[in-house]
Each structure stands twice: as C-alpha cells, then as structure tokens.
Scaffold this motif. Structure first.
Motif, PDB file in Angstrom:
ATOM      1  N   LEU A 170      -3.483   4.458  -1.524  1.00  0.00           N
ATOM      2  CA  LEU A 170      -4.357   4.844  -0.642  1.00  0.00           C
ATOM      3  C   LEU A 170      -4.788   6.325  -0.744  1.00  0.00           C
ATOM      4  O   LEU A 170      -4.210   7.186  -1.548  1.00  0.00           O
ATOM      5  CB  LEU A 170      -4.068   4.638   0.683  1.00  0.00           C
ATOM      6  CG  LEU A 170      -3.439   3.121   1.021  1.00  0.00           C
ATOM      7  CD1 LEU A 170      -2.942   3.028   2.315  1.00  0.00           C
ATOM      8  CD2 LEU A 170      -4.481   2.141   0.755  1.00  0.00           C
ATOM      9  N   SER A 171      -5.783   6.807   0.022  1.00  0.00           N
ATOM     10  CA  SER A 171      -6.098   8.230   0.271  1.00  0.00           C
ATOM     11  C   SER A 171      -4.847   8.900   0.907  1.00  0.00           C
ATOM     12  O   SER A 171      -4.187   8.399   1.480  1.00  0.00           O
ATOM     13  CB  SER A 171      -7.520   8.548   1.059  1.00  0.00           C
ATOM     14  OG  SER A 171      -7.151   7.910   2.287  1.00  0.00           O
ATOM     15  N   ASP A 219       0.654  -1.189   0.152  1.00  0.00           N
ATOM     16  CA  ASP A 219      -0.059   0.020  -0.073  1.00  0.00           C
ATOM     17  C   ASP A 219       0.793   1.094   0.119  1.00  0.00           C
ATOM     18  O   ASP A 219       1.705   1.329   0.950  1.00  0.00           O
ATOM     19  CB  ASP A 219      -1.058   0.044   1.361  1.00  0.00           C
ATOM     20  CG  ASP A 219      -1.843  -0.758   1.209  1.00  0.00           C
ATOM     21  OD1 ASP A 219      -2.438  -1.206  -0.039  1.00  0.00           O
ATOM     22  OD2 ASP A 219      -2.584  -1.109   2.035  1.00  0.00           O
ATOM     23  N   GLN A 270     -12.943  -4.446  -5.944  1.00  0.00           N
ATOM     24  CA  GLN A 270     -12.928  -3.441  -4.726  1.00  0.00           C
ATOM     25  C   GLN A 270     -14.143  -2.553  -4.930  1.00  0.00           C
ATOM     26  O   GLN A 270     -14.385  -1.877  -4.141  1.00  0.00           O
ATOM     27  CB  GLN A 270     -11.535  -2.576  -4.863  1.00  0.00           C
ATOM     28  CG  GLN A 270     -11.456  -1.651  -6.214  1.00  0.00           C
ATOM     29  CD  GLN A 270     -10.780  -2.406  -7.266  1.00  0.00           C
ATOM     30  OE1 GLN A 270     -10.650  -3.504  -7.315  1.00  0.00           O
ATOM     31  NE2 GLN A 270      -9.777  -1.539  -8.011  1.00  0.00           N
ATOM     32  N   CYS A 319      -1.760  -0.966  -4.213  1.00  0.00           N
ATOM     33  CA  CYS A 319      -2.676   0.116  -3.967  1.00  0.00           C
ATOM     34  C   CYS A 319      -2.025   1.457  -3.489  1.00  0.00           C
ATOM     35  O   CYS A 319      -1.066   1.737  -2.846  1.00  0.00           O
ATOM     36  CB  CYS A 319      -3.475  -0.082  -2.650  1.00  0.00           C
ATOM     37  SG  CYS A 319      -4.558  -1.709  -3.067  1.00  0.00           S
ATOM     38  N   ASP A 371     -16.556   0.535  -6.631  1.00  0.00           N
ATOM     39  CA  ASP A 371     -16.513   1.895  -6.926  1.00  0.00           C
ATOM     40  C   ASP A 371     -16.262   3.109  -5.774  1.00  0.00           C
ATOM     41  O   ASP A 371     -16.247   4.026  -5.841  1.00  0.00           O
ATOM     42  CB  ASP A 371     -17.655   2.472  -7.916  1.00  0.00           C
ATOM     43  CG  ASP A 371     -17.539   1.803  -9.172  1.00  0.00           C
ATOM     44  OD1 ASP A 371     -16.438   1.305  -9.814  1.00  0.00           O
ATOM     45  OD2 ASP A 371     -18.672   1.498  -9.861  1.00  0.00           O
ATOM     46  N   ASP A 372     -16.802   2.754  -4.575  1.00  0.00           N
ATOM     47  CA  ASP A 372     -16.840   3.265  -3.418  1.00  0.00           C
ATOM     48  C   ASP A 372     -15.685   3.193  -2.491  1.00  0.00           C
ATOM     49  O   ASP A 372     -15.929   3.680  -1.298  1.00  0.00           O
ATOM     50  CB  ASP A 372     -18.306   3.027  -2.673  1.00  0.00           C
ATOM     51  CG  ASP A 372     -18.199   1.578  -2.015  1.00  0.00           C
ATOM     52  OD1 ASP A 372     -17.559   0.878  -2.710  1.00  0.00           O
ATOM     53  OD2 ASP A 372     -19.116   1.249  -1.320  1.00  0.00           O
ATOM     54  N   VAL A 373     -14.475   2.849  -2.912  1.00  0.00           N
ATOM     55  CA  VAL A 373     -13.514   2.620  -2.026  1.00  0.00           C
ATOM     56  C   VAL A 373     -12.555   3.855  -2.032  1.00  0.00           C
ATOM     57  O   VAL A 373     -12.709   4.619  -3.108  1.00  0.00           O
ATOM     58  CB  VAL A 373     -12.755   1.379  -2.227  1.00  0.00           C
ATOM     59  CG1 VAL A 373     -13.559   0.294  -2.194  1.00  0.00           C
ATOM     60  CG2 VAL A 373     -12.254   1.521  -3.693  1.00  0.00           C
ATOM     61  N   SER A 374     -11.865   4.083  -1.115  1.00  0.00           N
ATOM     62  CA  SER A 374     -10.723   5.311  -1.116  1.00  0.00           C
ATOM     63  C   SER A 374      -9.346   5.229  -1.586  1.00  0.00           C
ATOM     64  O   SER A 374      -8.464   5.811  -1.451  1.00  0.00           O
ATOM     65  CB  SER A 374     -10.833   5.882   0.398  1.00  0.00           C
ATOM     66  OG  SER A 374     -10.337   4.914   1.336  1.00  0.00           O
ATOM     67  N   TRP A 375      -9.147   3.900  -2.264  1.00  0.00           N
ATOM     68  CA  TRP A 375      -7.902   3.582  -2.785  1.00  0.00           C
ATOM     69  C   TRP A 375      -8.068   3.444  -4.157  1.00  0.00           C
ATOM     70  O   TRP A 375      -9.217   2.850  -4.800  1.00  0.00           O
ATOM     71  CB  TRP A 375      -7.532   2.337  -2.110  1.00  0.00           C
ATOM     72  CG  TRP A 375      -8.093   1.015  -2.086  1.00  0.00           C
ATOM     73  CD1 TRP A 375      -8.129   0.005  -2.855  1.00  0.00           C
ATOM     74  CD2 TRP A 375      -9.206   0.660  -0.900  1.00  0.00           C
ATOM     75  NE1 TRP A 375      -8.804  -0.995  -2.802  1.00  0.00           N
ATOM     76  CE2 TRP A 375      -9.712  -0.679  -1.658  1.00  0.00           C
ATOM     77  CE3 TRP A 375      -9.664   1.490   0.041  1.00  0.00           C
ATOM     78  CZ2 TRP A 375     -10.384  -1.198  -0.806  1.00  0.00           C
ATOM     79  CZ3 TRP A 375     -10.668   0.655   0.915  1.00  0.00           C
ATOM     80  CH2 TRP A 375     -11.101  -0.803   0.244  1.00  0.00           C
ATOM     81  N   THR A 376      -6.885   3.252  -4.774  1.00  0.00           N
ATOM     82  CA  THR A 376      -6.859   2.587  -6.257  1.00  0.00           C
ATOM     83  C   THR A 376      -6.078   1.476  -6.237  1.00  0.00           C
ATOM     84  O   THR A 376      -4.892   1.497  -5.821  1.00  0.00           O
ATOM     85  CB  THR A 376      -6.523   4.050  -7.314  1.00  0.00           C
ATOM     86  OG1 THR A 376      -7.277   5.033  -6.948  1.00  0.00           O
ATOM     87  CG2 THR A 376      -6.401   3.570  -8.696  1.00  0.00           C
TER      88      THR A 376
END
Length: 134
Positions: A129-130, A81, A109, A127, A111-116
C-alpha cells in the motif's frame, strides 16, 4: 465472549521455503518448522503468551504455511496488504521484495491505484500500500 484472530493459513508446495521467505519479508520469527507445517509470528509476540484473556486477545496474528500437493491456479480470494511507514522509502521496499523473489502482478487494478500488487515465490498475490503512519 471473545474470539481472537489467531492465524492466516497459506497452502504451499514448500511450506518451509514460504515460511522463511515471509519471515524475512516481515522480519518475523519462525517458531515451528517442519516440512508439513511452519509458523511465523511477529518478533515482539511471545511464543507462549500470558494466559490472561486481555493479554491473549492483544497478541499478534501469525502465518501458518502448510504443505499441499497442488499448485495455486487462480487469483487469491484473500490476500495480505503490507504498508511501509511514512519514514520509509516505499519504492525501495518494493524493490527489496522483488530482489527477494516477488514478482509484479496484474489483477486488473489499473494504473491509477495507490498500491502495487506483487506475488510471492509461489504466486500468492499481496499488495504494498501507500506509506502511512497508522
């Protein structure tokens, strides 16, 4: 007694290319470079840390890339991460990774997660993260 998390080992078709890619991503230094095995560590970490236990335990982890003949075939069970600082432009950092050869990944994962979720050039998921300050 104390153990130190020393490295994470990544199987690679091209250990040297993977090590150089991750060293650039993280702005780390390459300290060992052979076709069979490459090691990258943070630039602030001395390649030869002090011998006292306290200092040794505080030294950062490294990444070791070892050459293997087989390609990655399934989703990673362990991944890295990465997080930008709140002063950084997260979208620009993701674009930098994509420009360097990362690709986007869907591992379920949503569409509503805070990571890519991305993949490195050999397909290993990681990942972004935000943004955070800790």
């Amino acid at each position: 007694m104390a153990l130190r998390w020393y490295t994470v080992v990544v199987d690679s078709l091209d250990a040297q290319a993977q090590a150089r890619w991750w060293a650039e991503v993280l702005d780390w230094q390459l300290i060992h470079d052979t076709p069979e095995e490459c090691v990258v560590i943070p630039k602030h970490v001395d390649e030869h840390p002090p011998p006292d236990l306290e200092s040794w335990l505080r030294a950062g982890q490294g990444l070791v890339f070892v050459a293997v003949p087989e390609k990655k075939t399934v989703k990673n069970r362990l991944h890295i991460d990465l997080a930008p600082h709140t002063s950084q432009d997260r979208d620009a950092e993701i674009q930098r990774l994509l420009d360097m050869g990362a690709t986007t990944a869907d591992v379920g994962q949503g569409d509503d997660v805070s990571w890519t979720v991305l993949r490195d050039p050999e397909g290993n998921e990681f990942c972004v993260l935000s943004s955070r300050d800790l």
